[in-house]
Write a protein that holds these residues in place. Structure first.
Motif, short mmCIF file in Angstrom:
data_model
loop_
_atom_site.label_atom_id
_atom_site.label_comp_id
_atom_site.label_asym_id
_atom_site.label_seq_id
_atom_site.Cartn_x
_atom_site.Cartn_y
_atom_site.Cartn_z
N LEU A 273 0.83 -1.21 0.00
CA LEU A 273 0.00 0.00 0.00
C LEU A 273 0.86 1.26 0.00
O LEU A 273 0.59 2.22 -0.74
CB LEU A 273 -0.92 0.00 1.22
N MET A 274 1.91 1.28 0.83
CA MET A 274 2.80 2.43 0.88
C MET A 274 3.51 2.63 -0.47
O MET A 274 3.68 3.76 -0.93
CB MET A 274 3.85 2.27 1.99
N GLN A 275 3.90 1.52 -1.09
CA GLN A 275 4.57 1.61 -2.40
C GLN A 275 3.62 2.18 -3.45
O GLN A 275 4.00 3.05 -4.24
CB GLN A 275 5.03 0.20 -2.82
N PHE A 276 2.40 1.70 -3.46
CA PHE A 276 1.42 2.19 -4.44
C PHE A 276 1.20 3.69 -4.31
O PHE A 276 1.16 4.41 -5.31
CB PHE A 276 0.08 1.46 -4.26
N VAL A 277 1.08 4.16 -3.09
CA VAL A 277 0.75 5.57 -2.87
C VAL A 277 1.96 6.48 -3.08
O VAL A 277 1.91 7.46 -3.83
CB VAL A 277 0.17 5.79 -1.46
N VAL A 278 3.08 6.17 -2.42
CA VAL A 278 4.24 7.07 -2.44
C VAL A 278 5.06 6.90 -3.72
O VAL A 278 5.48 7.90 -4.33
CB VAL A 278 5.14 6.83 -1.20
N PHE A 279 5.28 5.67 -4.14
CA PHE A 279 6.14 5.42 -5.31
C PHE A 279 5.38 5.57 -6.62
O PHE A 279 5.83 6.23 -7.55
CB PHE A 279 6.76 4.02 -5.21
N TYR A 280 4.20 4.94 -6.69
CA TYR A 280 3.46 4.92 -7.96
C TYR A 280 2.44 6.06 -8.08
O TYR A 280 1.84 6.25 -9.15
CB TYR A 280 2.74 3.58 -8.13
N GLY A 281 2.21 6.79 -6.98
CA GLY A 281 1.31 7.93 -7.06
C GLY A 281 -0.16 7.58 -7.16
O GLY A 281 -0.97 8.37 -7.63
N ARG A 282 -0.53 6.39 -6.70
CA ARG A 282 -1.93 5.97 -6.74
C ARG A 282 -2.65 6.50 -5.50
O ARG A 282 -2.03 6.80 -4.47
CB ARG A 282 -2.02 4.44 -6.78
#
Length: 337
Positions: A273-282
């Motif tokens: 979840l953290m990767q999706f939001v912070v890294f991928y901008g979702r």
């Protein structure tokens, strides 16, 4: 200070310094700064409020908590609000910088700059050694050697602190000597209070929050240092406030040591979840569509994920395999989610 020899001289009674160190130190072998980071959320509130209160700030502890939850979205920023936000930023800077860079003159200077941002009329007095002297008659003069003498003396203080083996003695030494030297045009006392935490941080000891200190008691302790070079009252005050800090943060840290079963169960899911939001901008809602979560746990895990995003900083992003620079860009963009 000039006759002080690290590990031979002692401002605190040696038995007291040893007792406080044994009571406050972490028993775990962990990287420098771990203790402070584990209790950082509460420390930000406690130390910001108590240090600001000693400067005459009128905000309550509850006001401070609510302010930090809202950030700078609170509308017009008055002096009391700015003071609290500056303390928060300065503590976060210190917790990030000291474990990797140690205790240095530039870090002390940067700490004063963060504490006094937007609070002084003359910007030259922010993040710089004092240029002027005020005599007993109130006259201001600017001897050319004052900045050099102050900086050299501050270097001597820092060098001695770095060689003191007991971090509690080092904390006390740094606190009273920075306050006594007054290397800056303003903000010396608040800089000394925050910087006292640096040796404790490096040795993973309980932080020093200055909670429950009355302004009159603090003033009495400082007057003894300023006017008589007598630390007796400061020693008594320091023992009281550090014992209170040890008690509070050891209990808090112990409570944080009990794993949350939901966090443990969804450890990998939270990472994704953290990767999706912070890294991928979702968005977080889009991220939840990509990560399998039991319907019964969805609401609770959403609260945990939002809390983690609220608390995401450069110093703690690595636990989610996020790079510091990328995380800072996400923070600077307003933590979009």
């Amino acid at each position: 200070m000039g006759n002080y020899i690290p590990n031979q001289s002692s401002l605190l009674p040696q038995q007291l310094a040893t007792e406080l160190f044994n009571a406050g130190r972490s028993r775990d072998q962990q990287p420098a700064g771990t203790y402070a980071r584990e209790v950082l959320e509460q420390l930000l509130i406690d130390l910001s409020w108590s240090s600001s209160r000693l400067e005459g700030n009128s905000k309550s502890l509850l006001d401070t908590k609510e302010l930090f939850e809202l950030g700078e979205q609170v509308g017009p920023l008055d002096e009391d609000t700015l003071m609290l936000l500056n303390h928060k930023n300065a503590i976060e800077f210190m917790v990030d910088a000291v474990p990797t860079q140690g205790i240095t003159v530039p870090i002390i200077v940067d700490l004063q700059a963060k504490l006094m941002k937007d609070l002084l009329k003359d910007s030259r007095d922010i993040g710089s050694i004092r240029q002027r002297v005020v005599n007993i008659h109130g006259s201001v003069y600017t001897p050319s050697n004052i900045p050099t003498l102050l900086e050299e003396t501050l270097k001597v203080i820092i060098d001695k602190v770095r060689h003191i083996r007991n971090p509690v003695e080092a904390a006390f030494f740094l606190w009273v000597n920075v306050a006594y030297l007054q290397p800056f045009a303003d903000g010396n006392k608040r800089t000394s209070r925050l910087s006292a935490n640096m040796p404790l941080m490096l040795y993973n000891c309980a932080p020093l929050s200055f909670l429950d200190v009355e302004r009159n008691d603090y003033a009495t302790a400082m007057l003894g240092v300023y006017e008589q070079r007598n630390v007796a009252a400061a020693v008594e005050l320091f023992e009281f406030i550090y014992r209170r800090s040890i008690e509070k943060y050891s209990v808090l840290r112990a409570s944080l040591g009990v794993p949350d079963p939901l966090r443990a169960r969804y450890r990998q899911a939270l990472n994704e979840l953290m990767q999706f939001v912070v890294f991928y901008g979702r968005t977080l809602e889009d991220a939840f569509l990509q990560v399998p979560v039991d319907a019964a746990d969805l609401a609770a895990l959403r609260v945990i994920a939002n809390t983690e995003l609220d608390h995401m900083e450069q110093y703690n992003c690595a636990r989610y395999n996020l790079a510091r620079g990328m995380t800072q860009r996400w923070i600077d963009a307003g933590r979009p989610r």
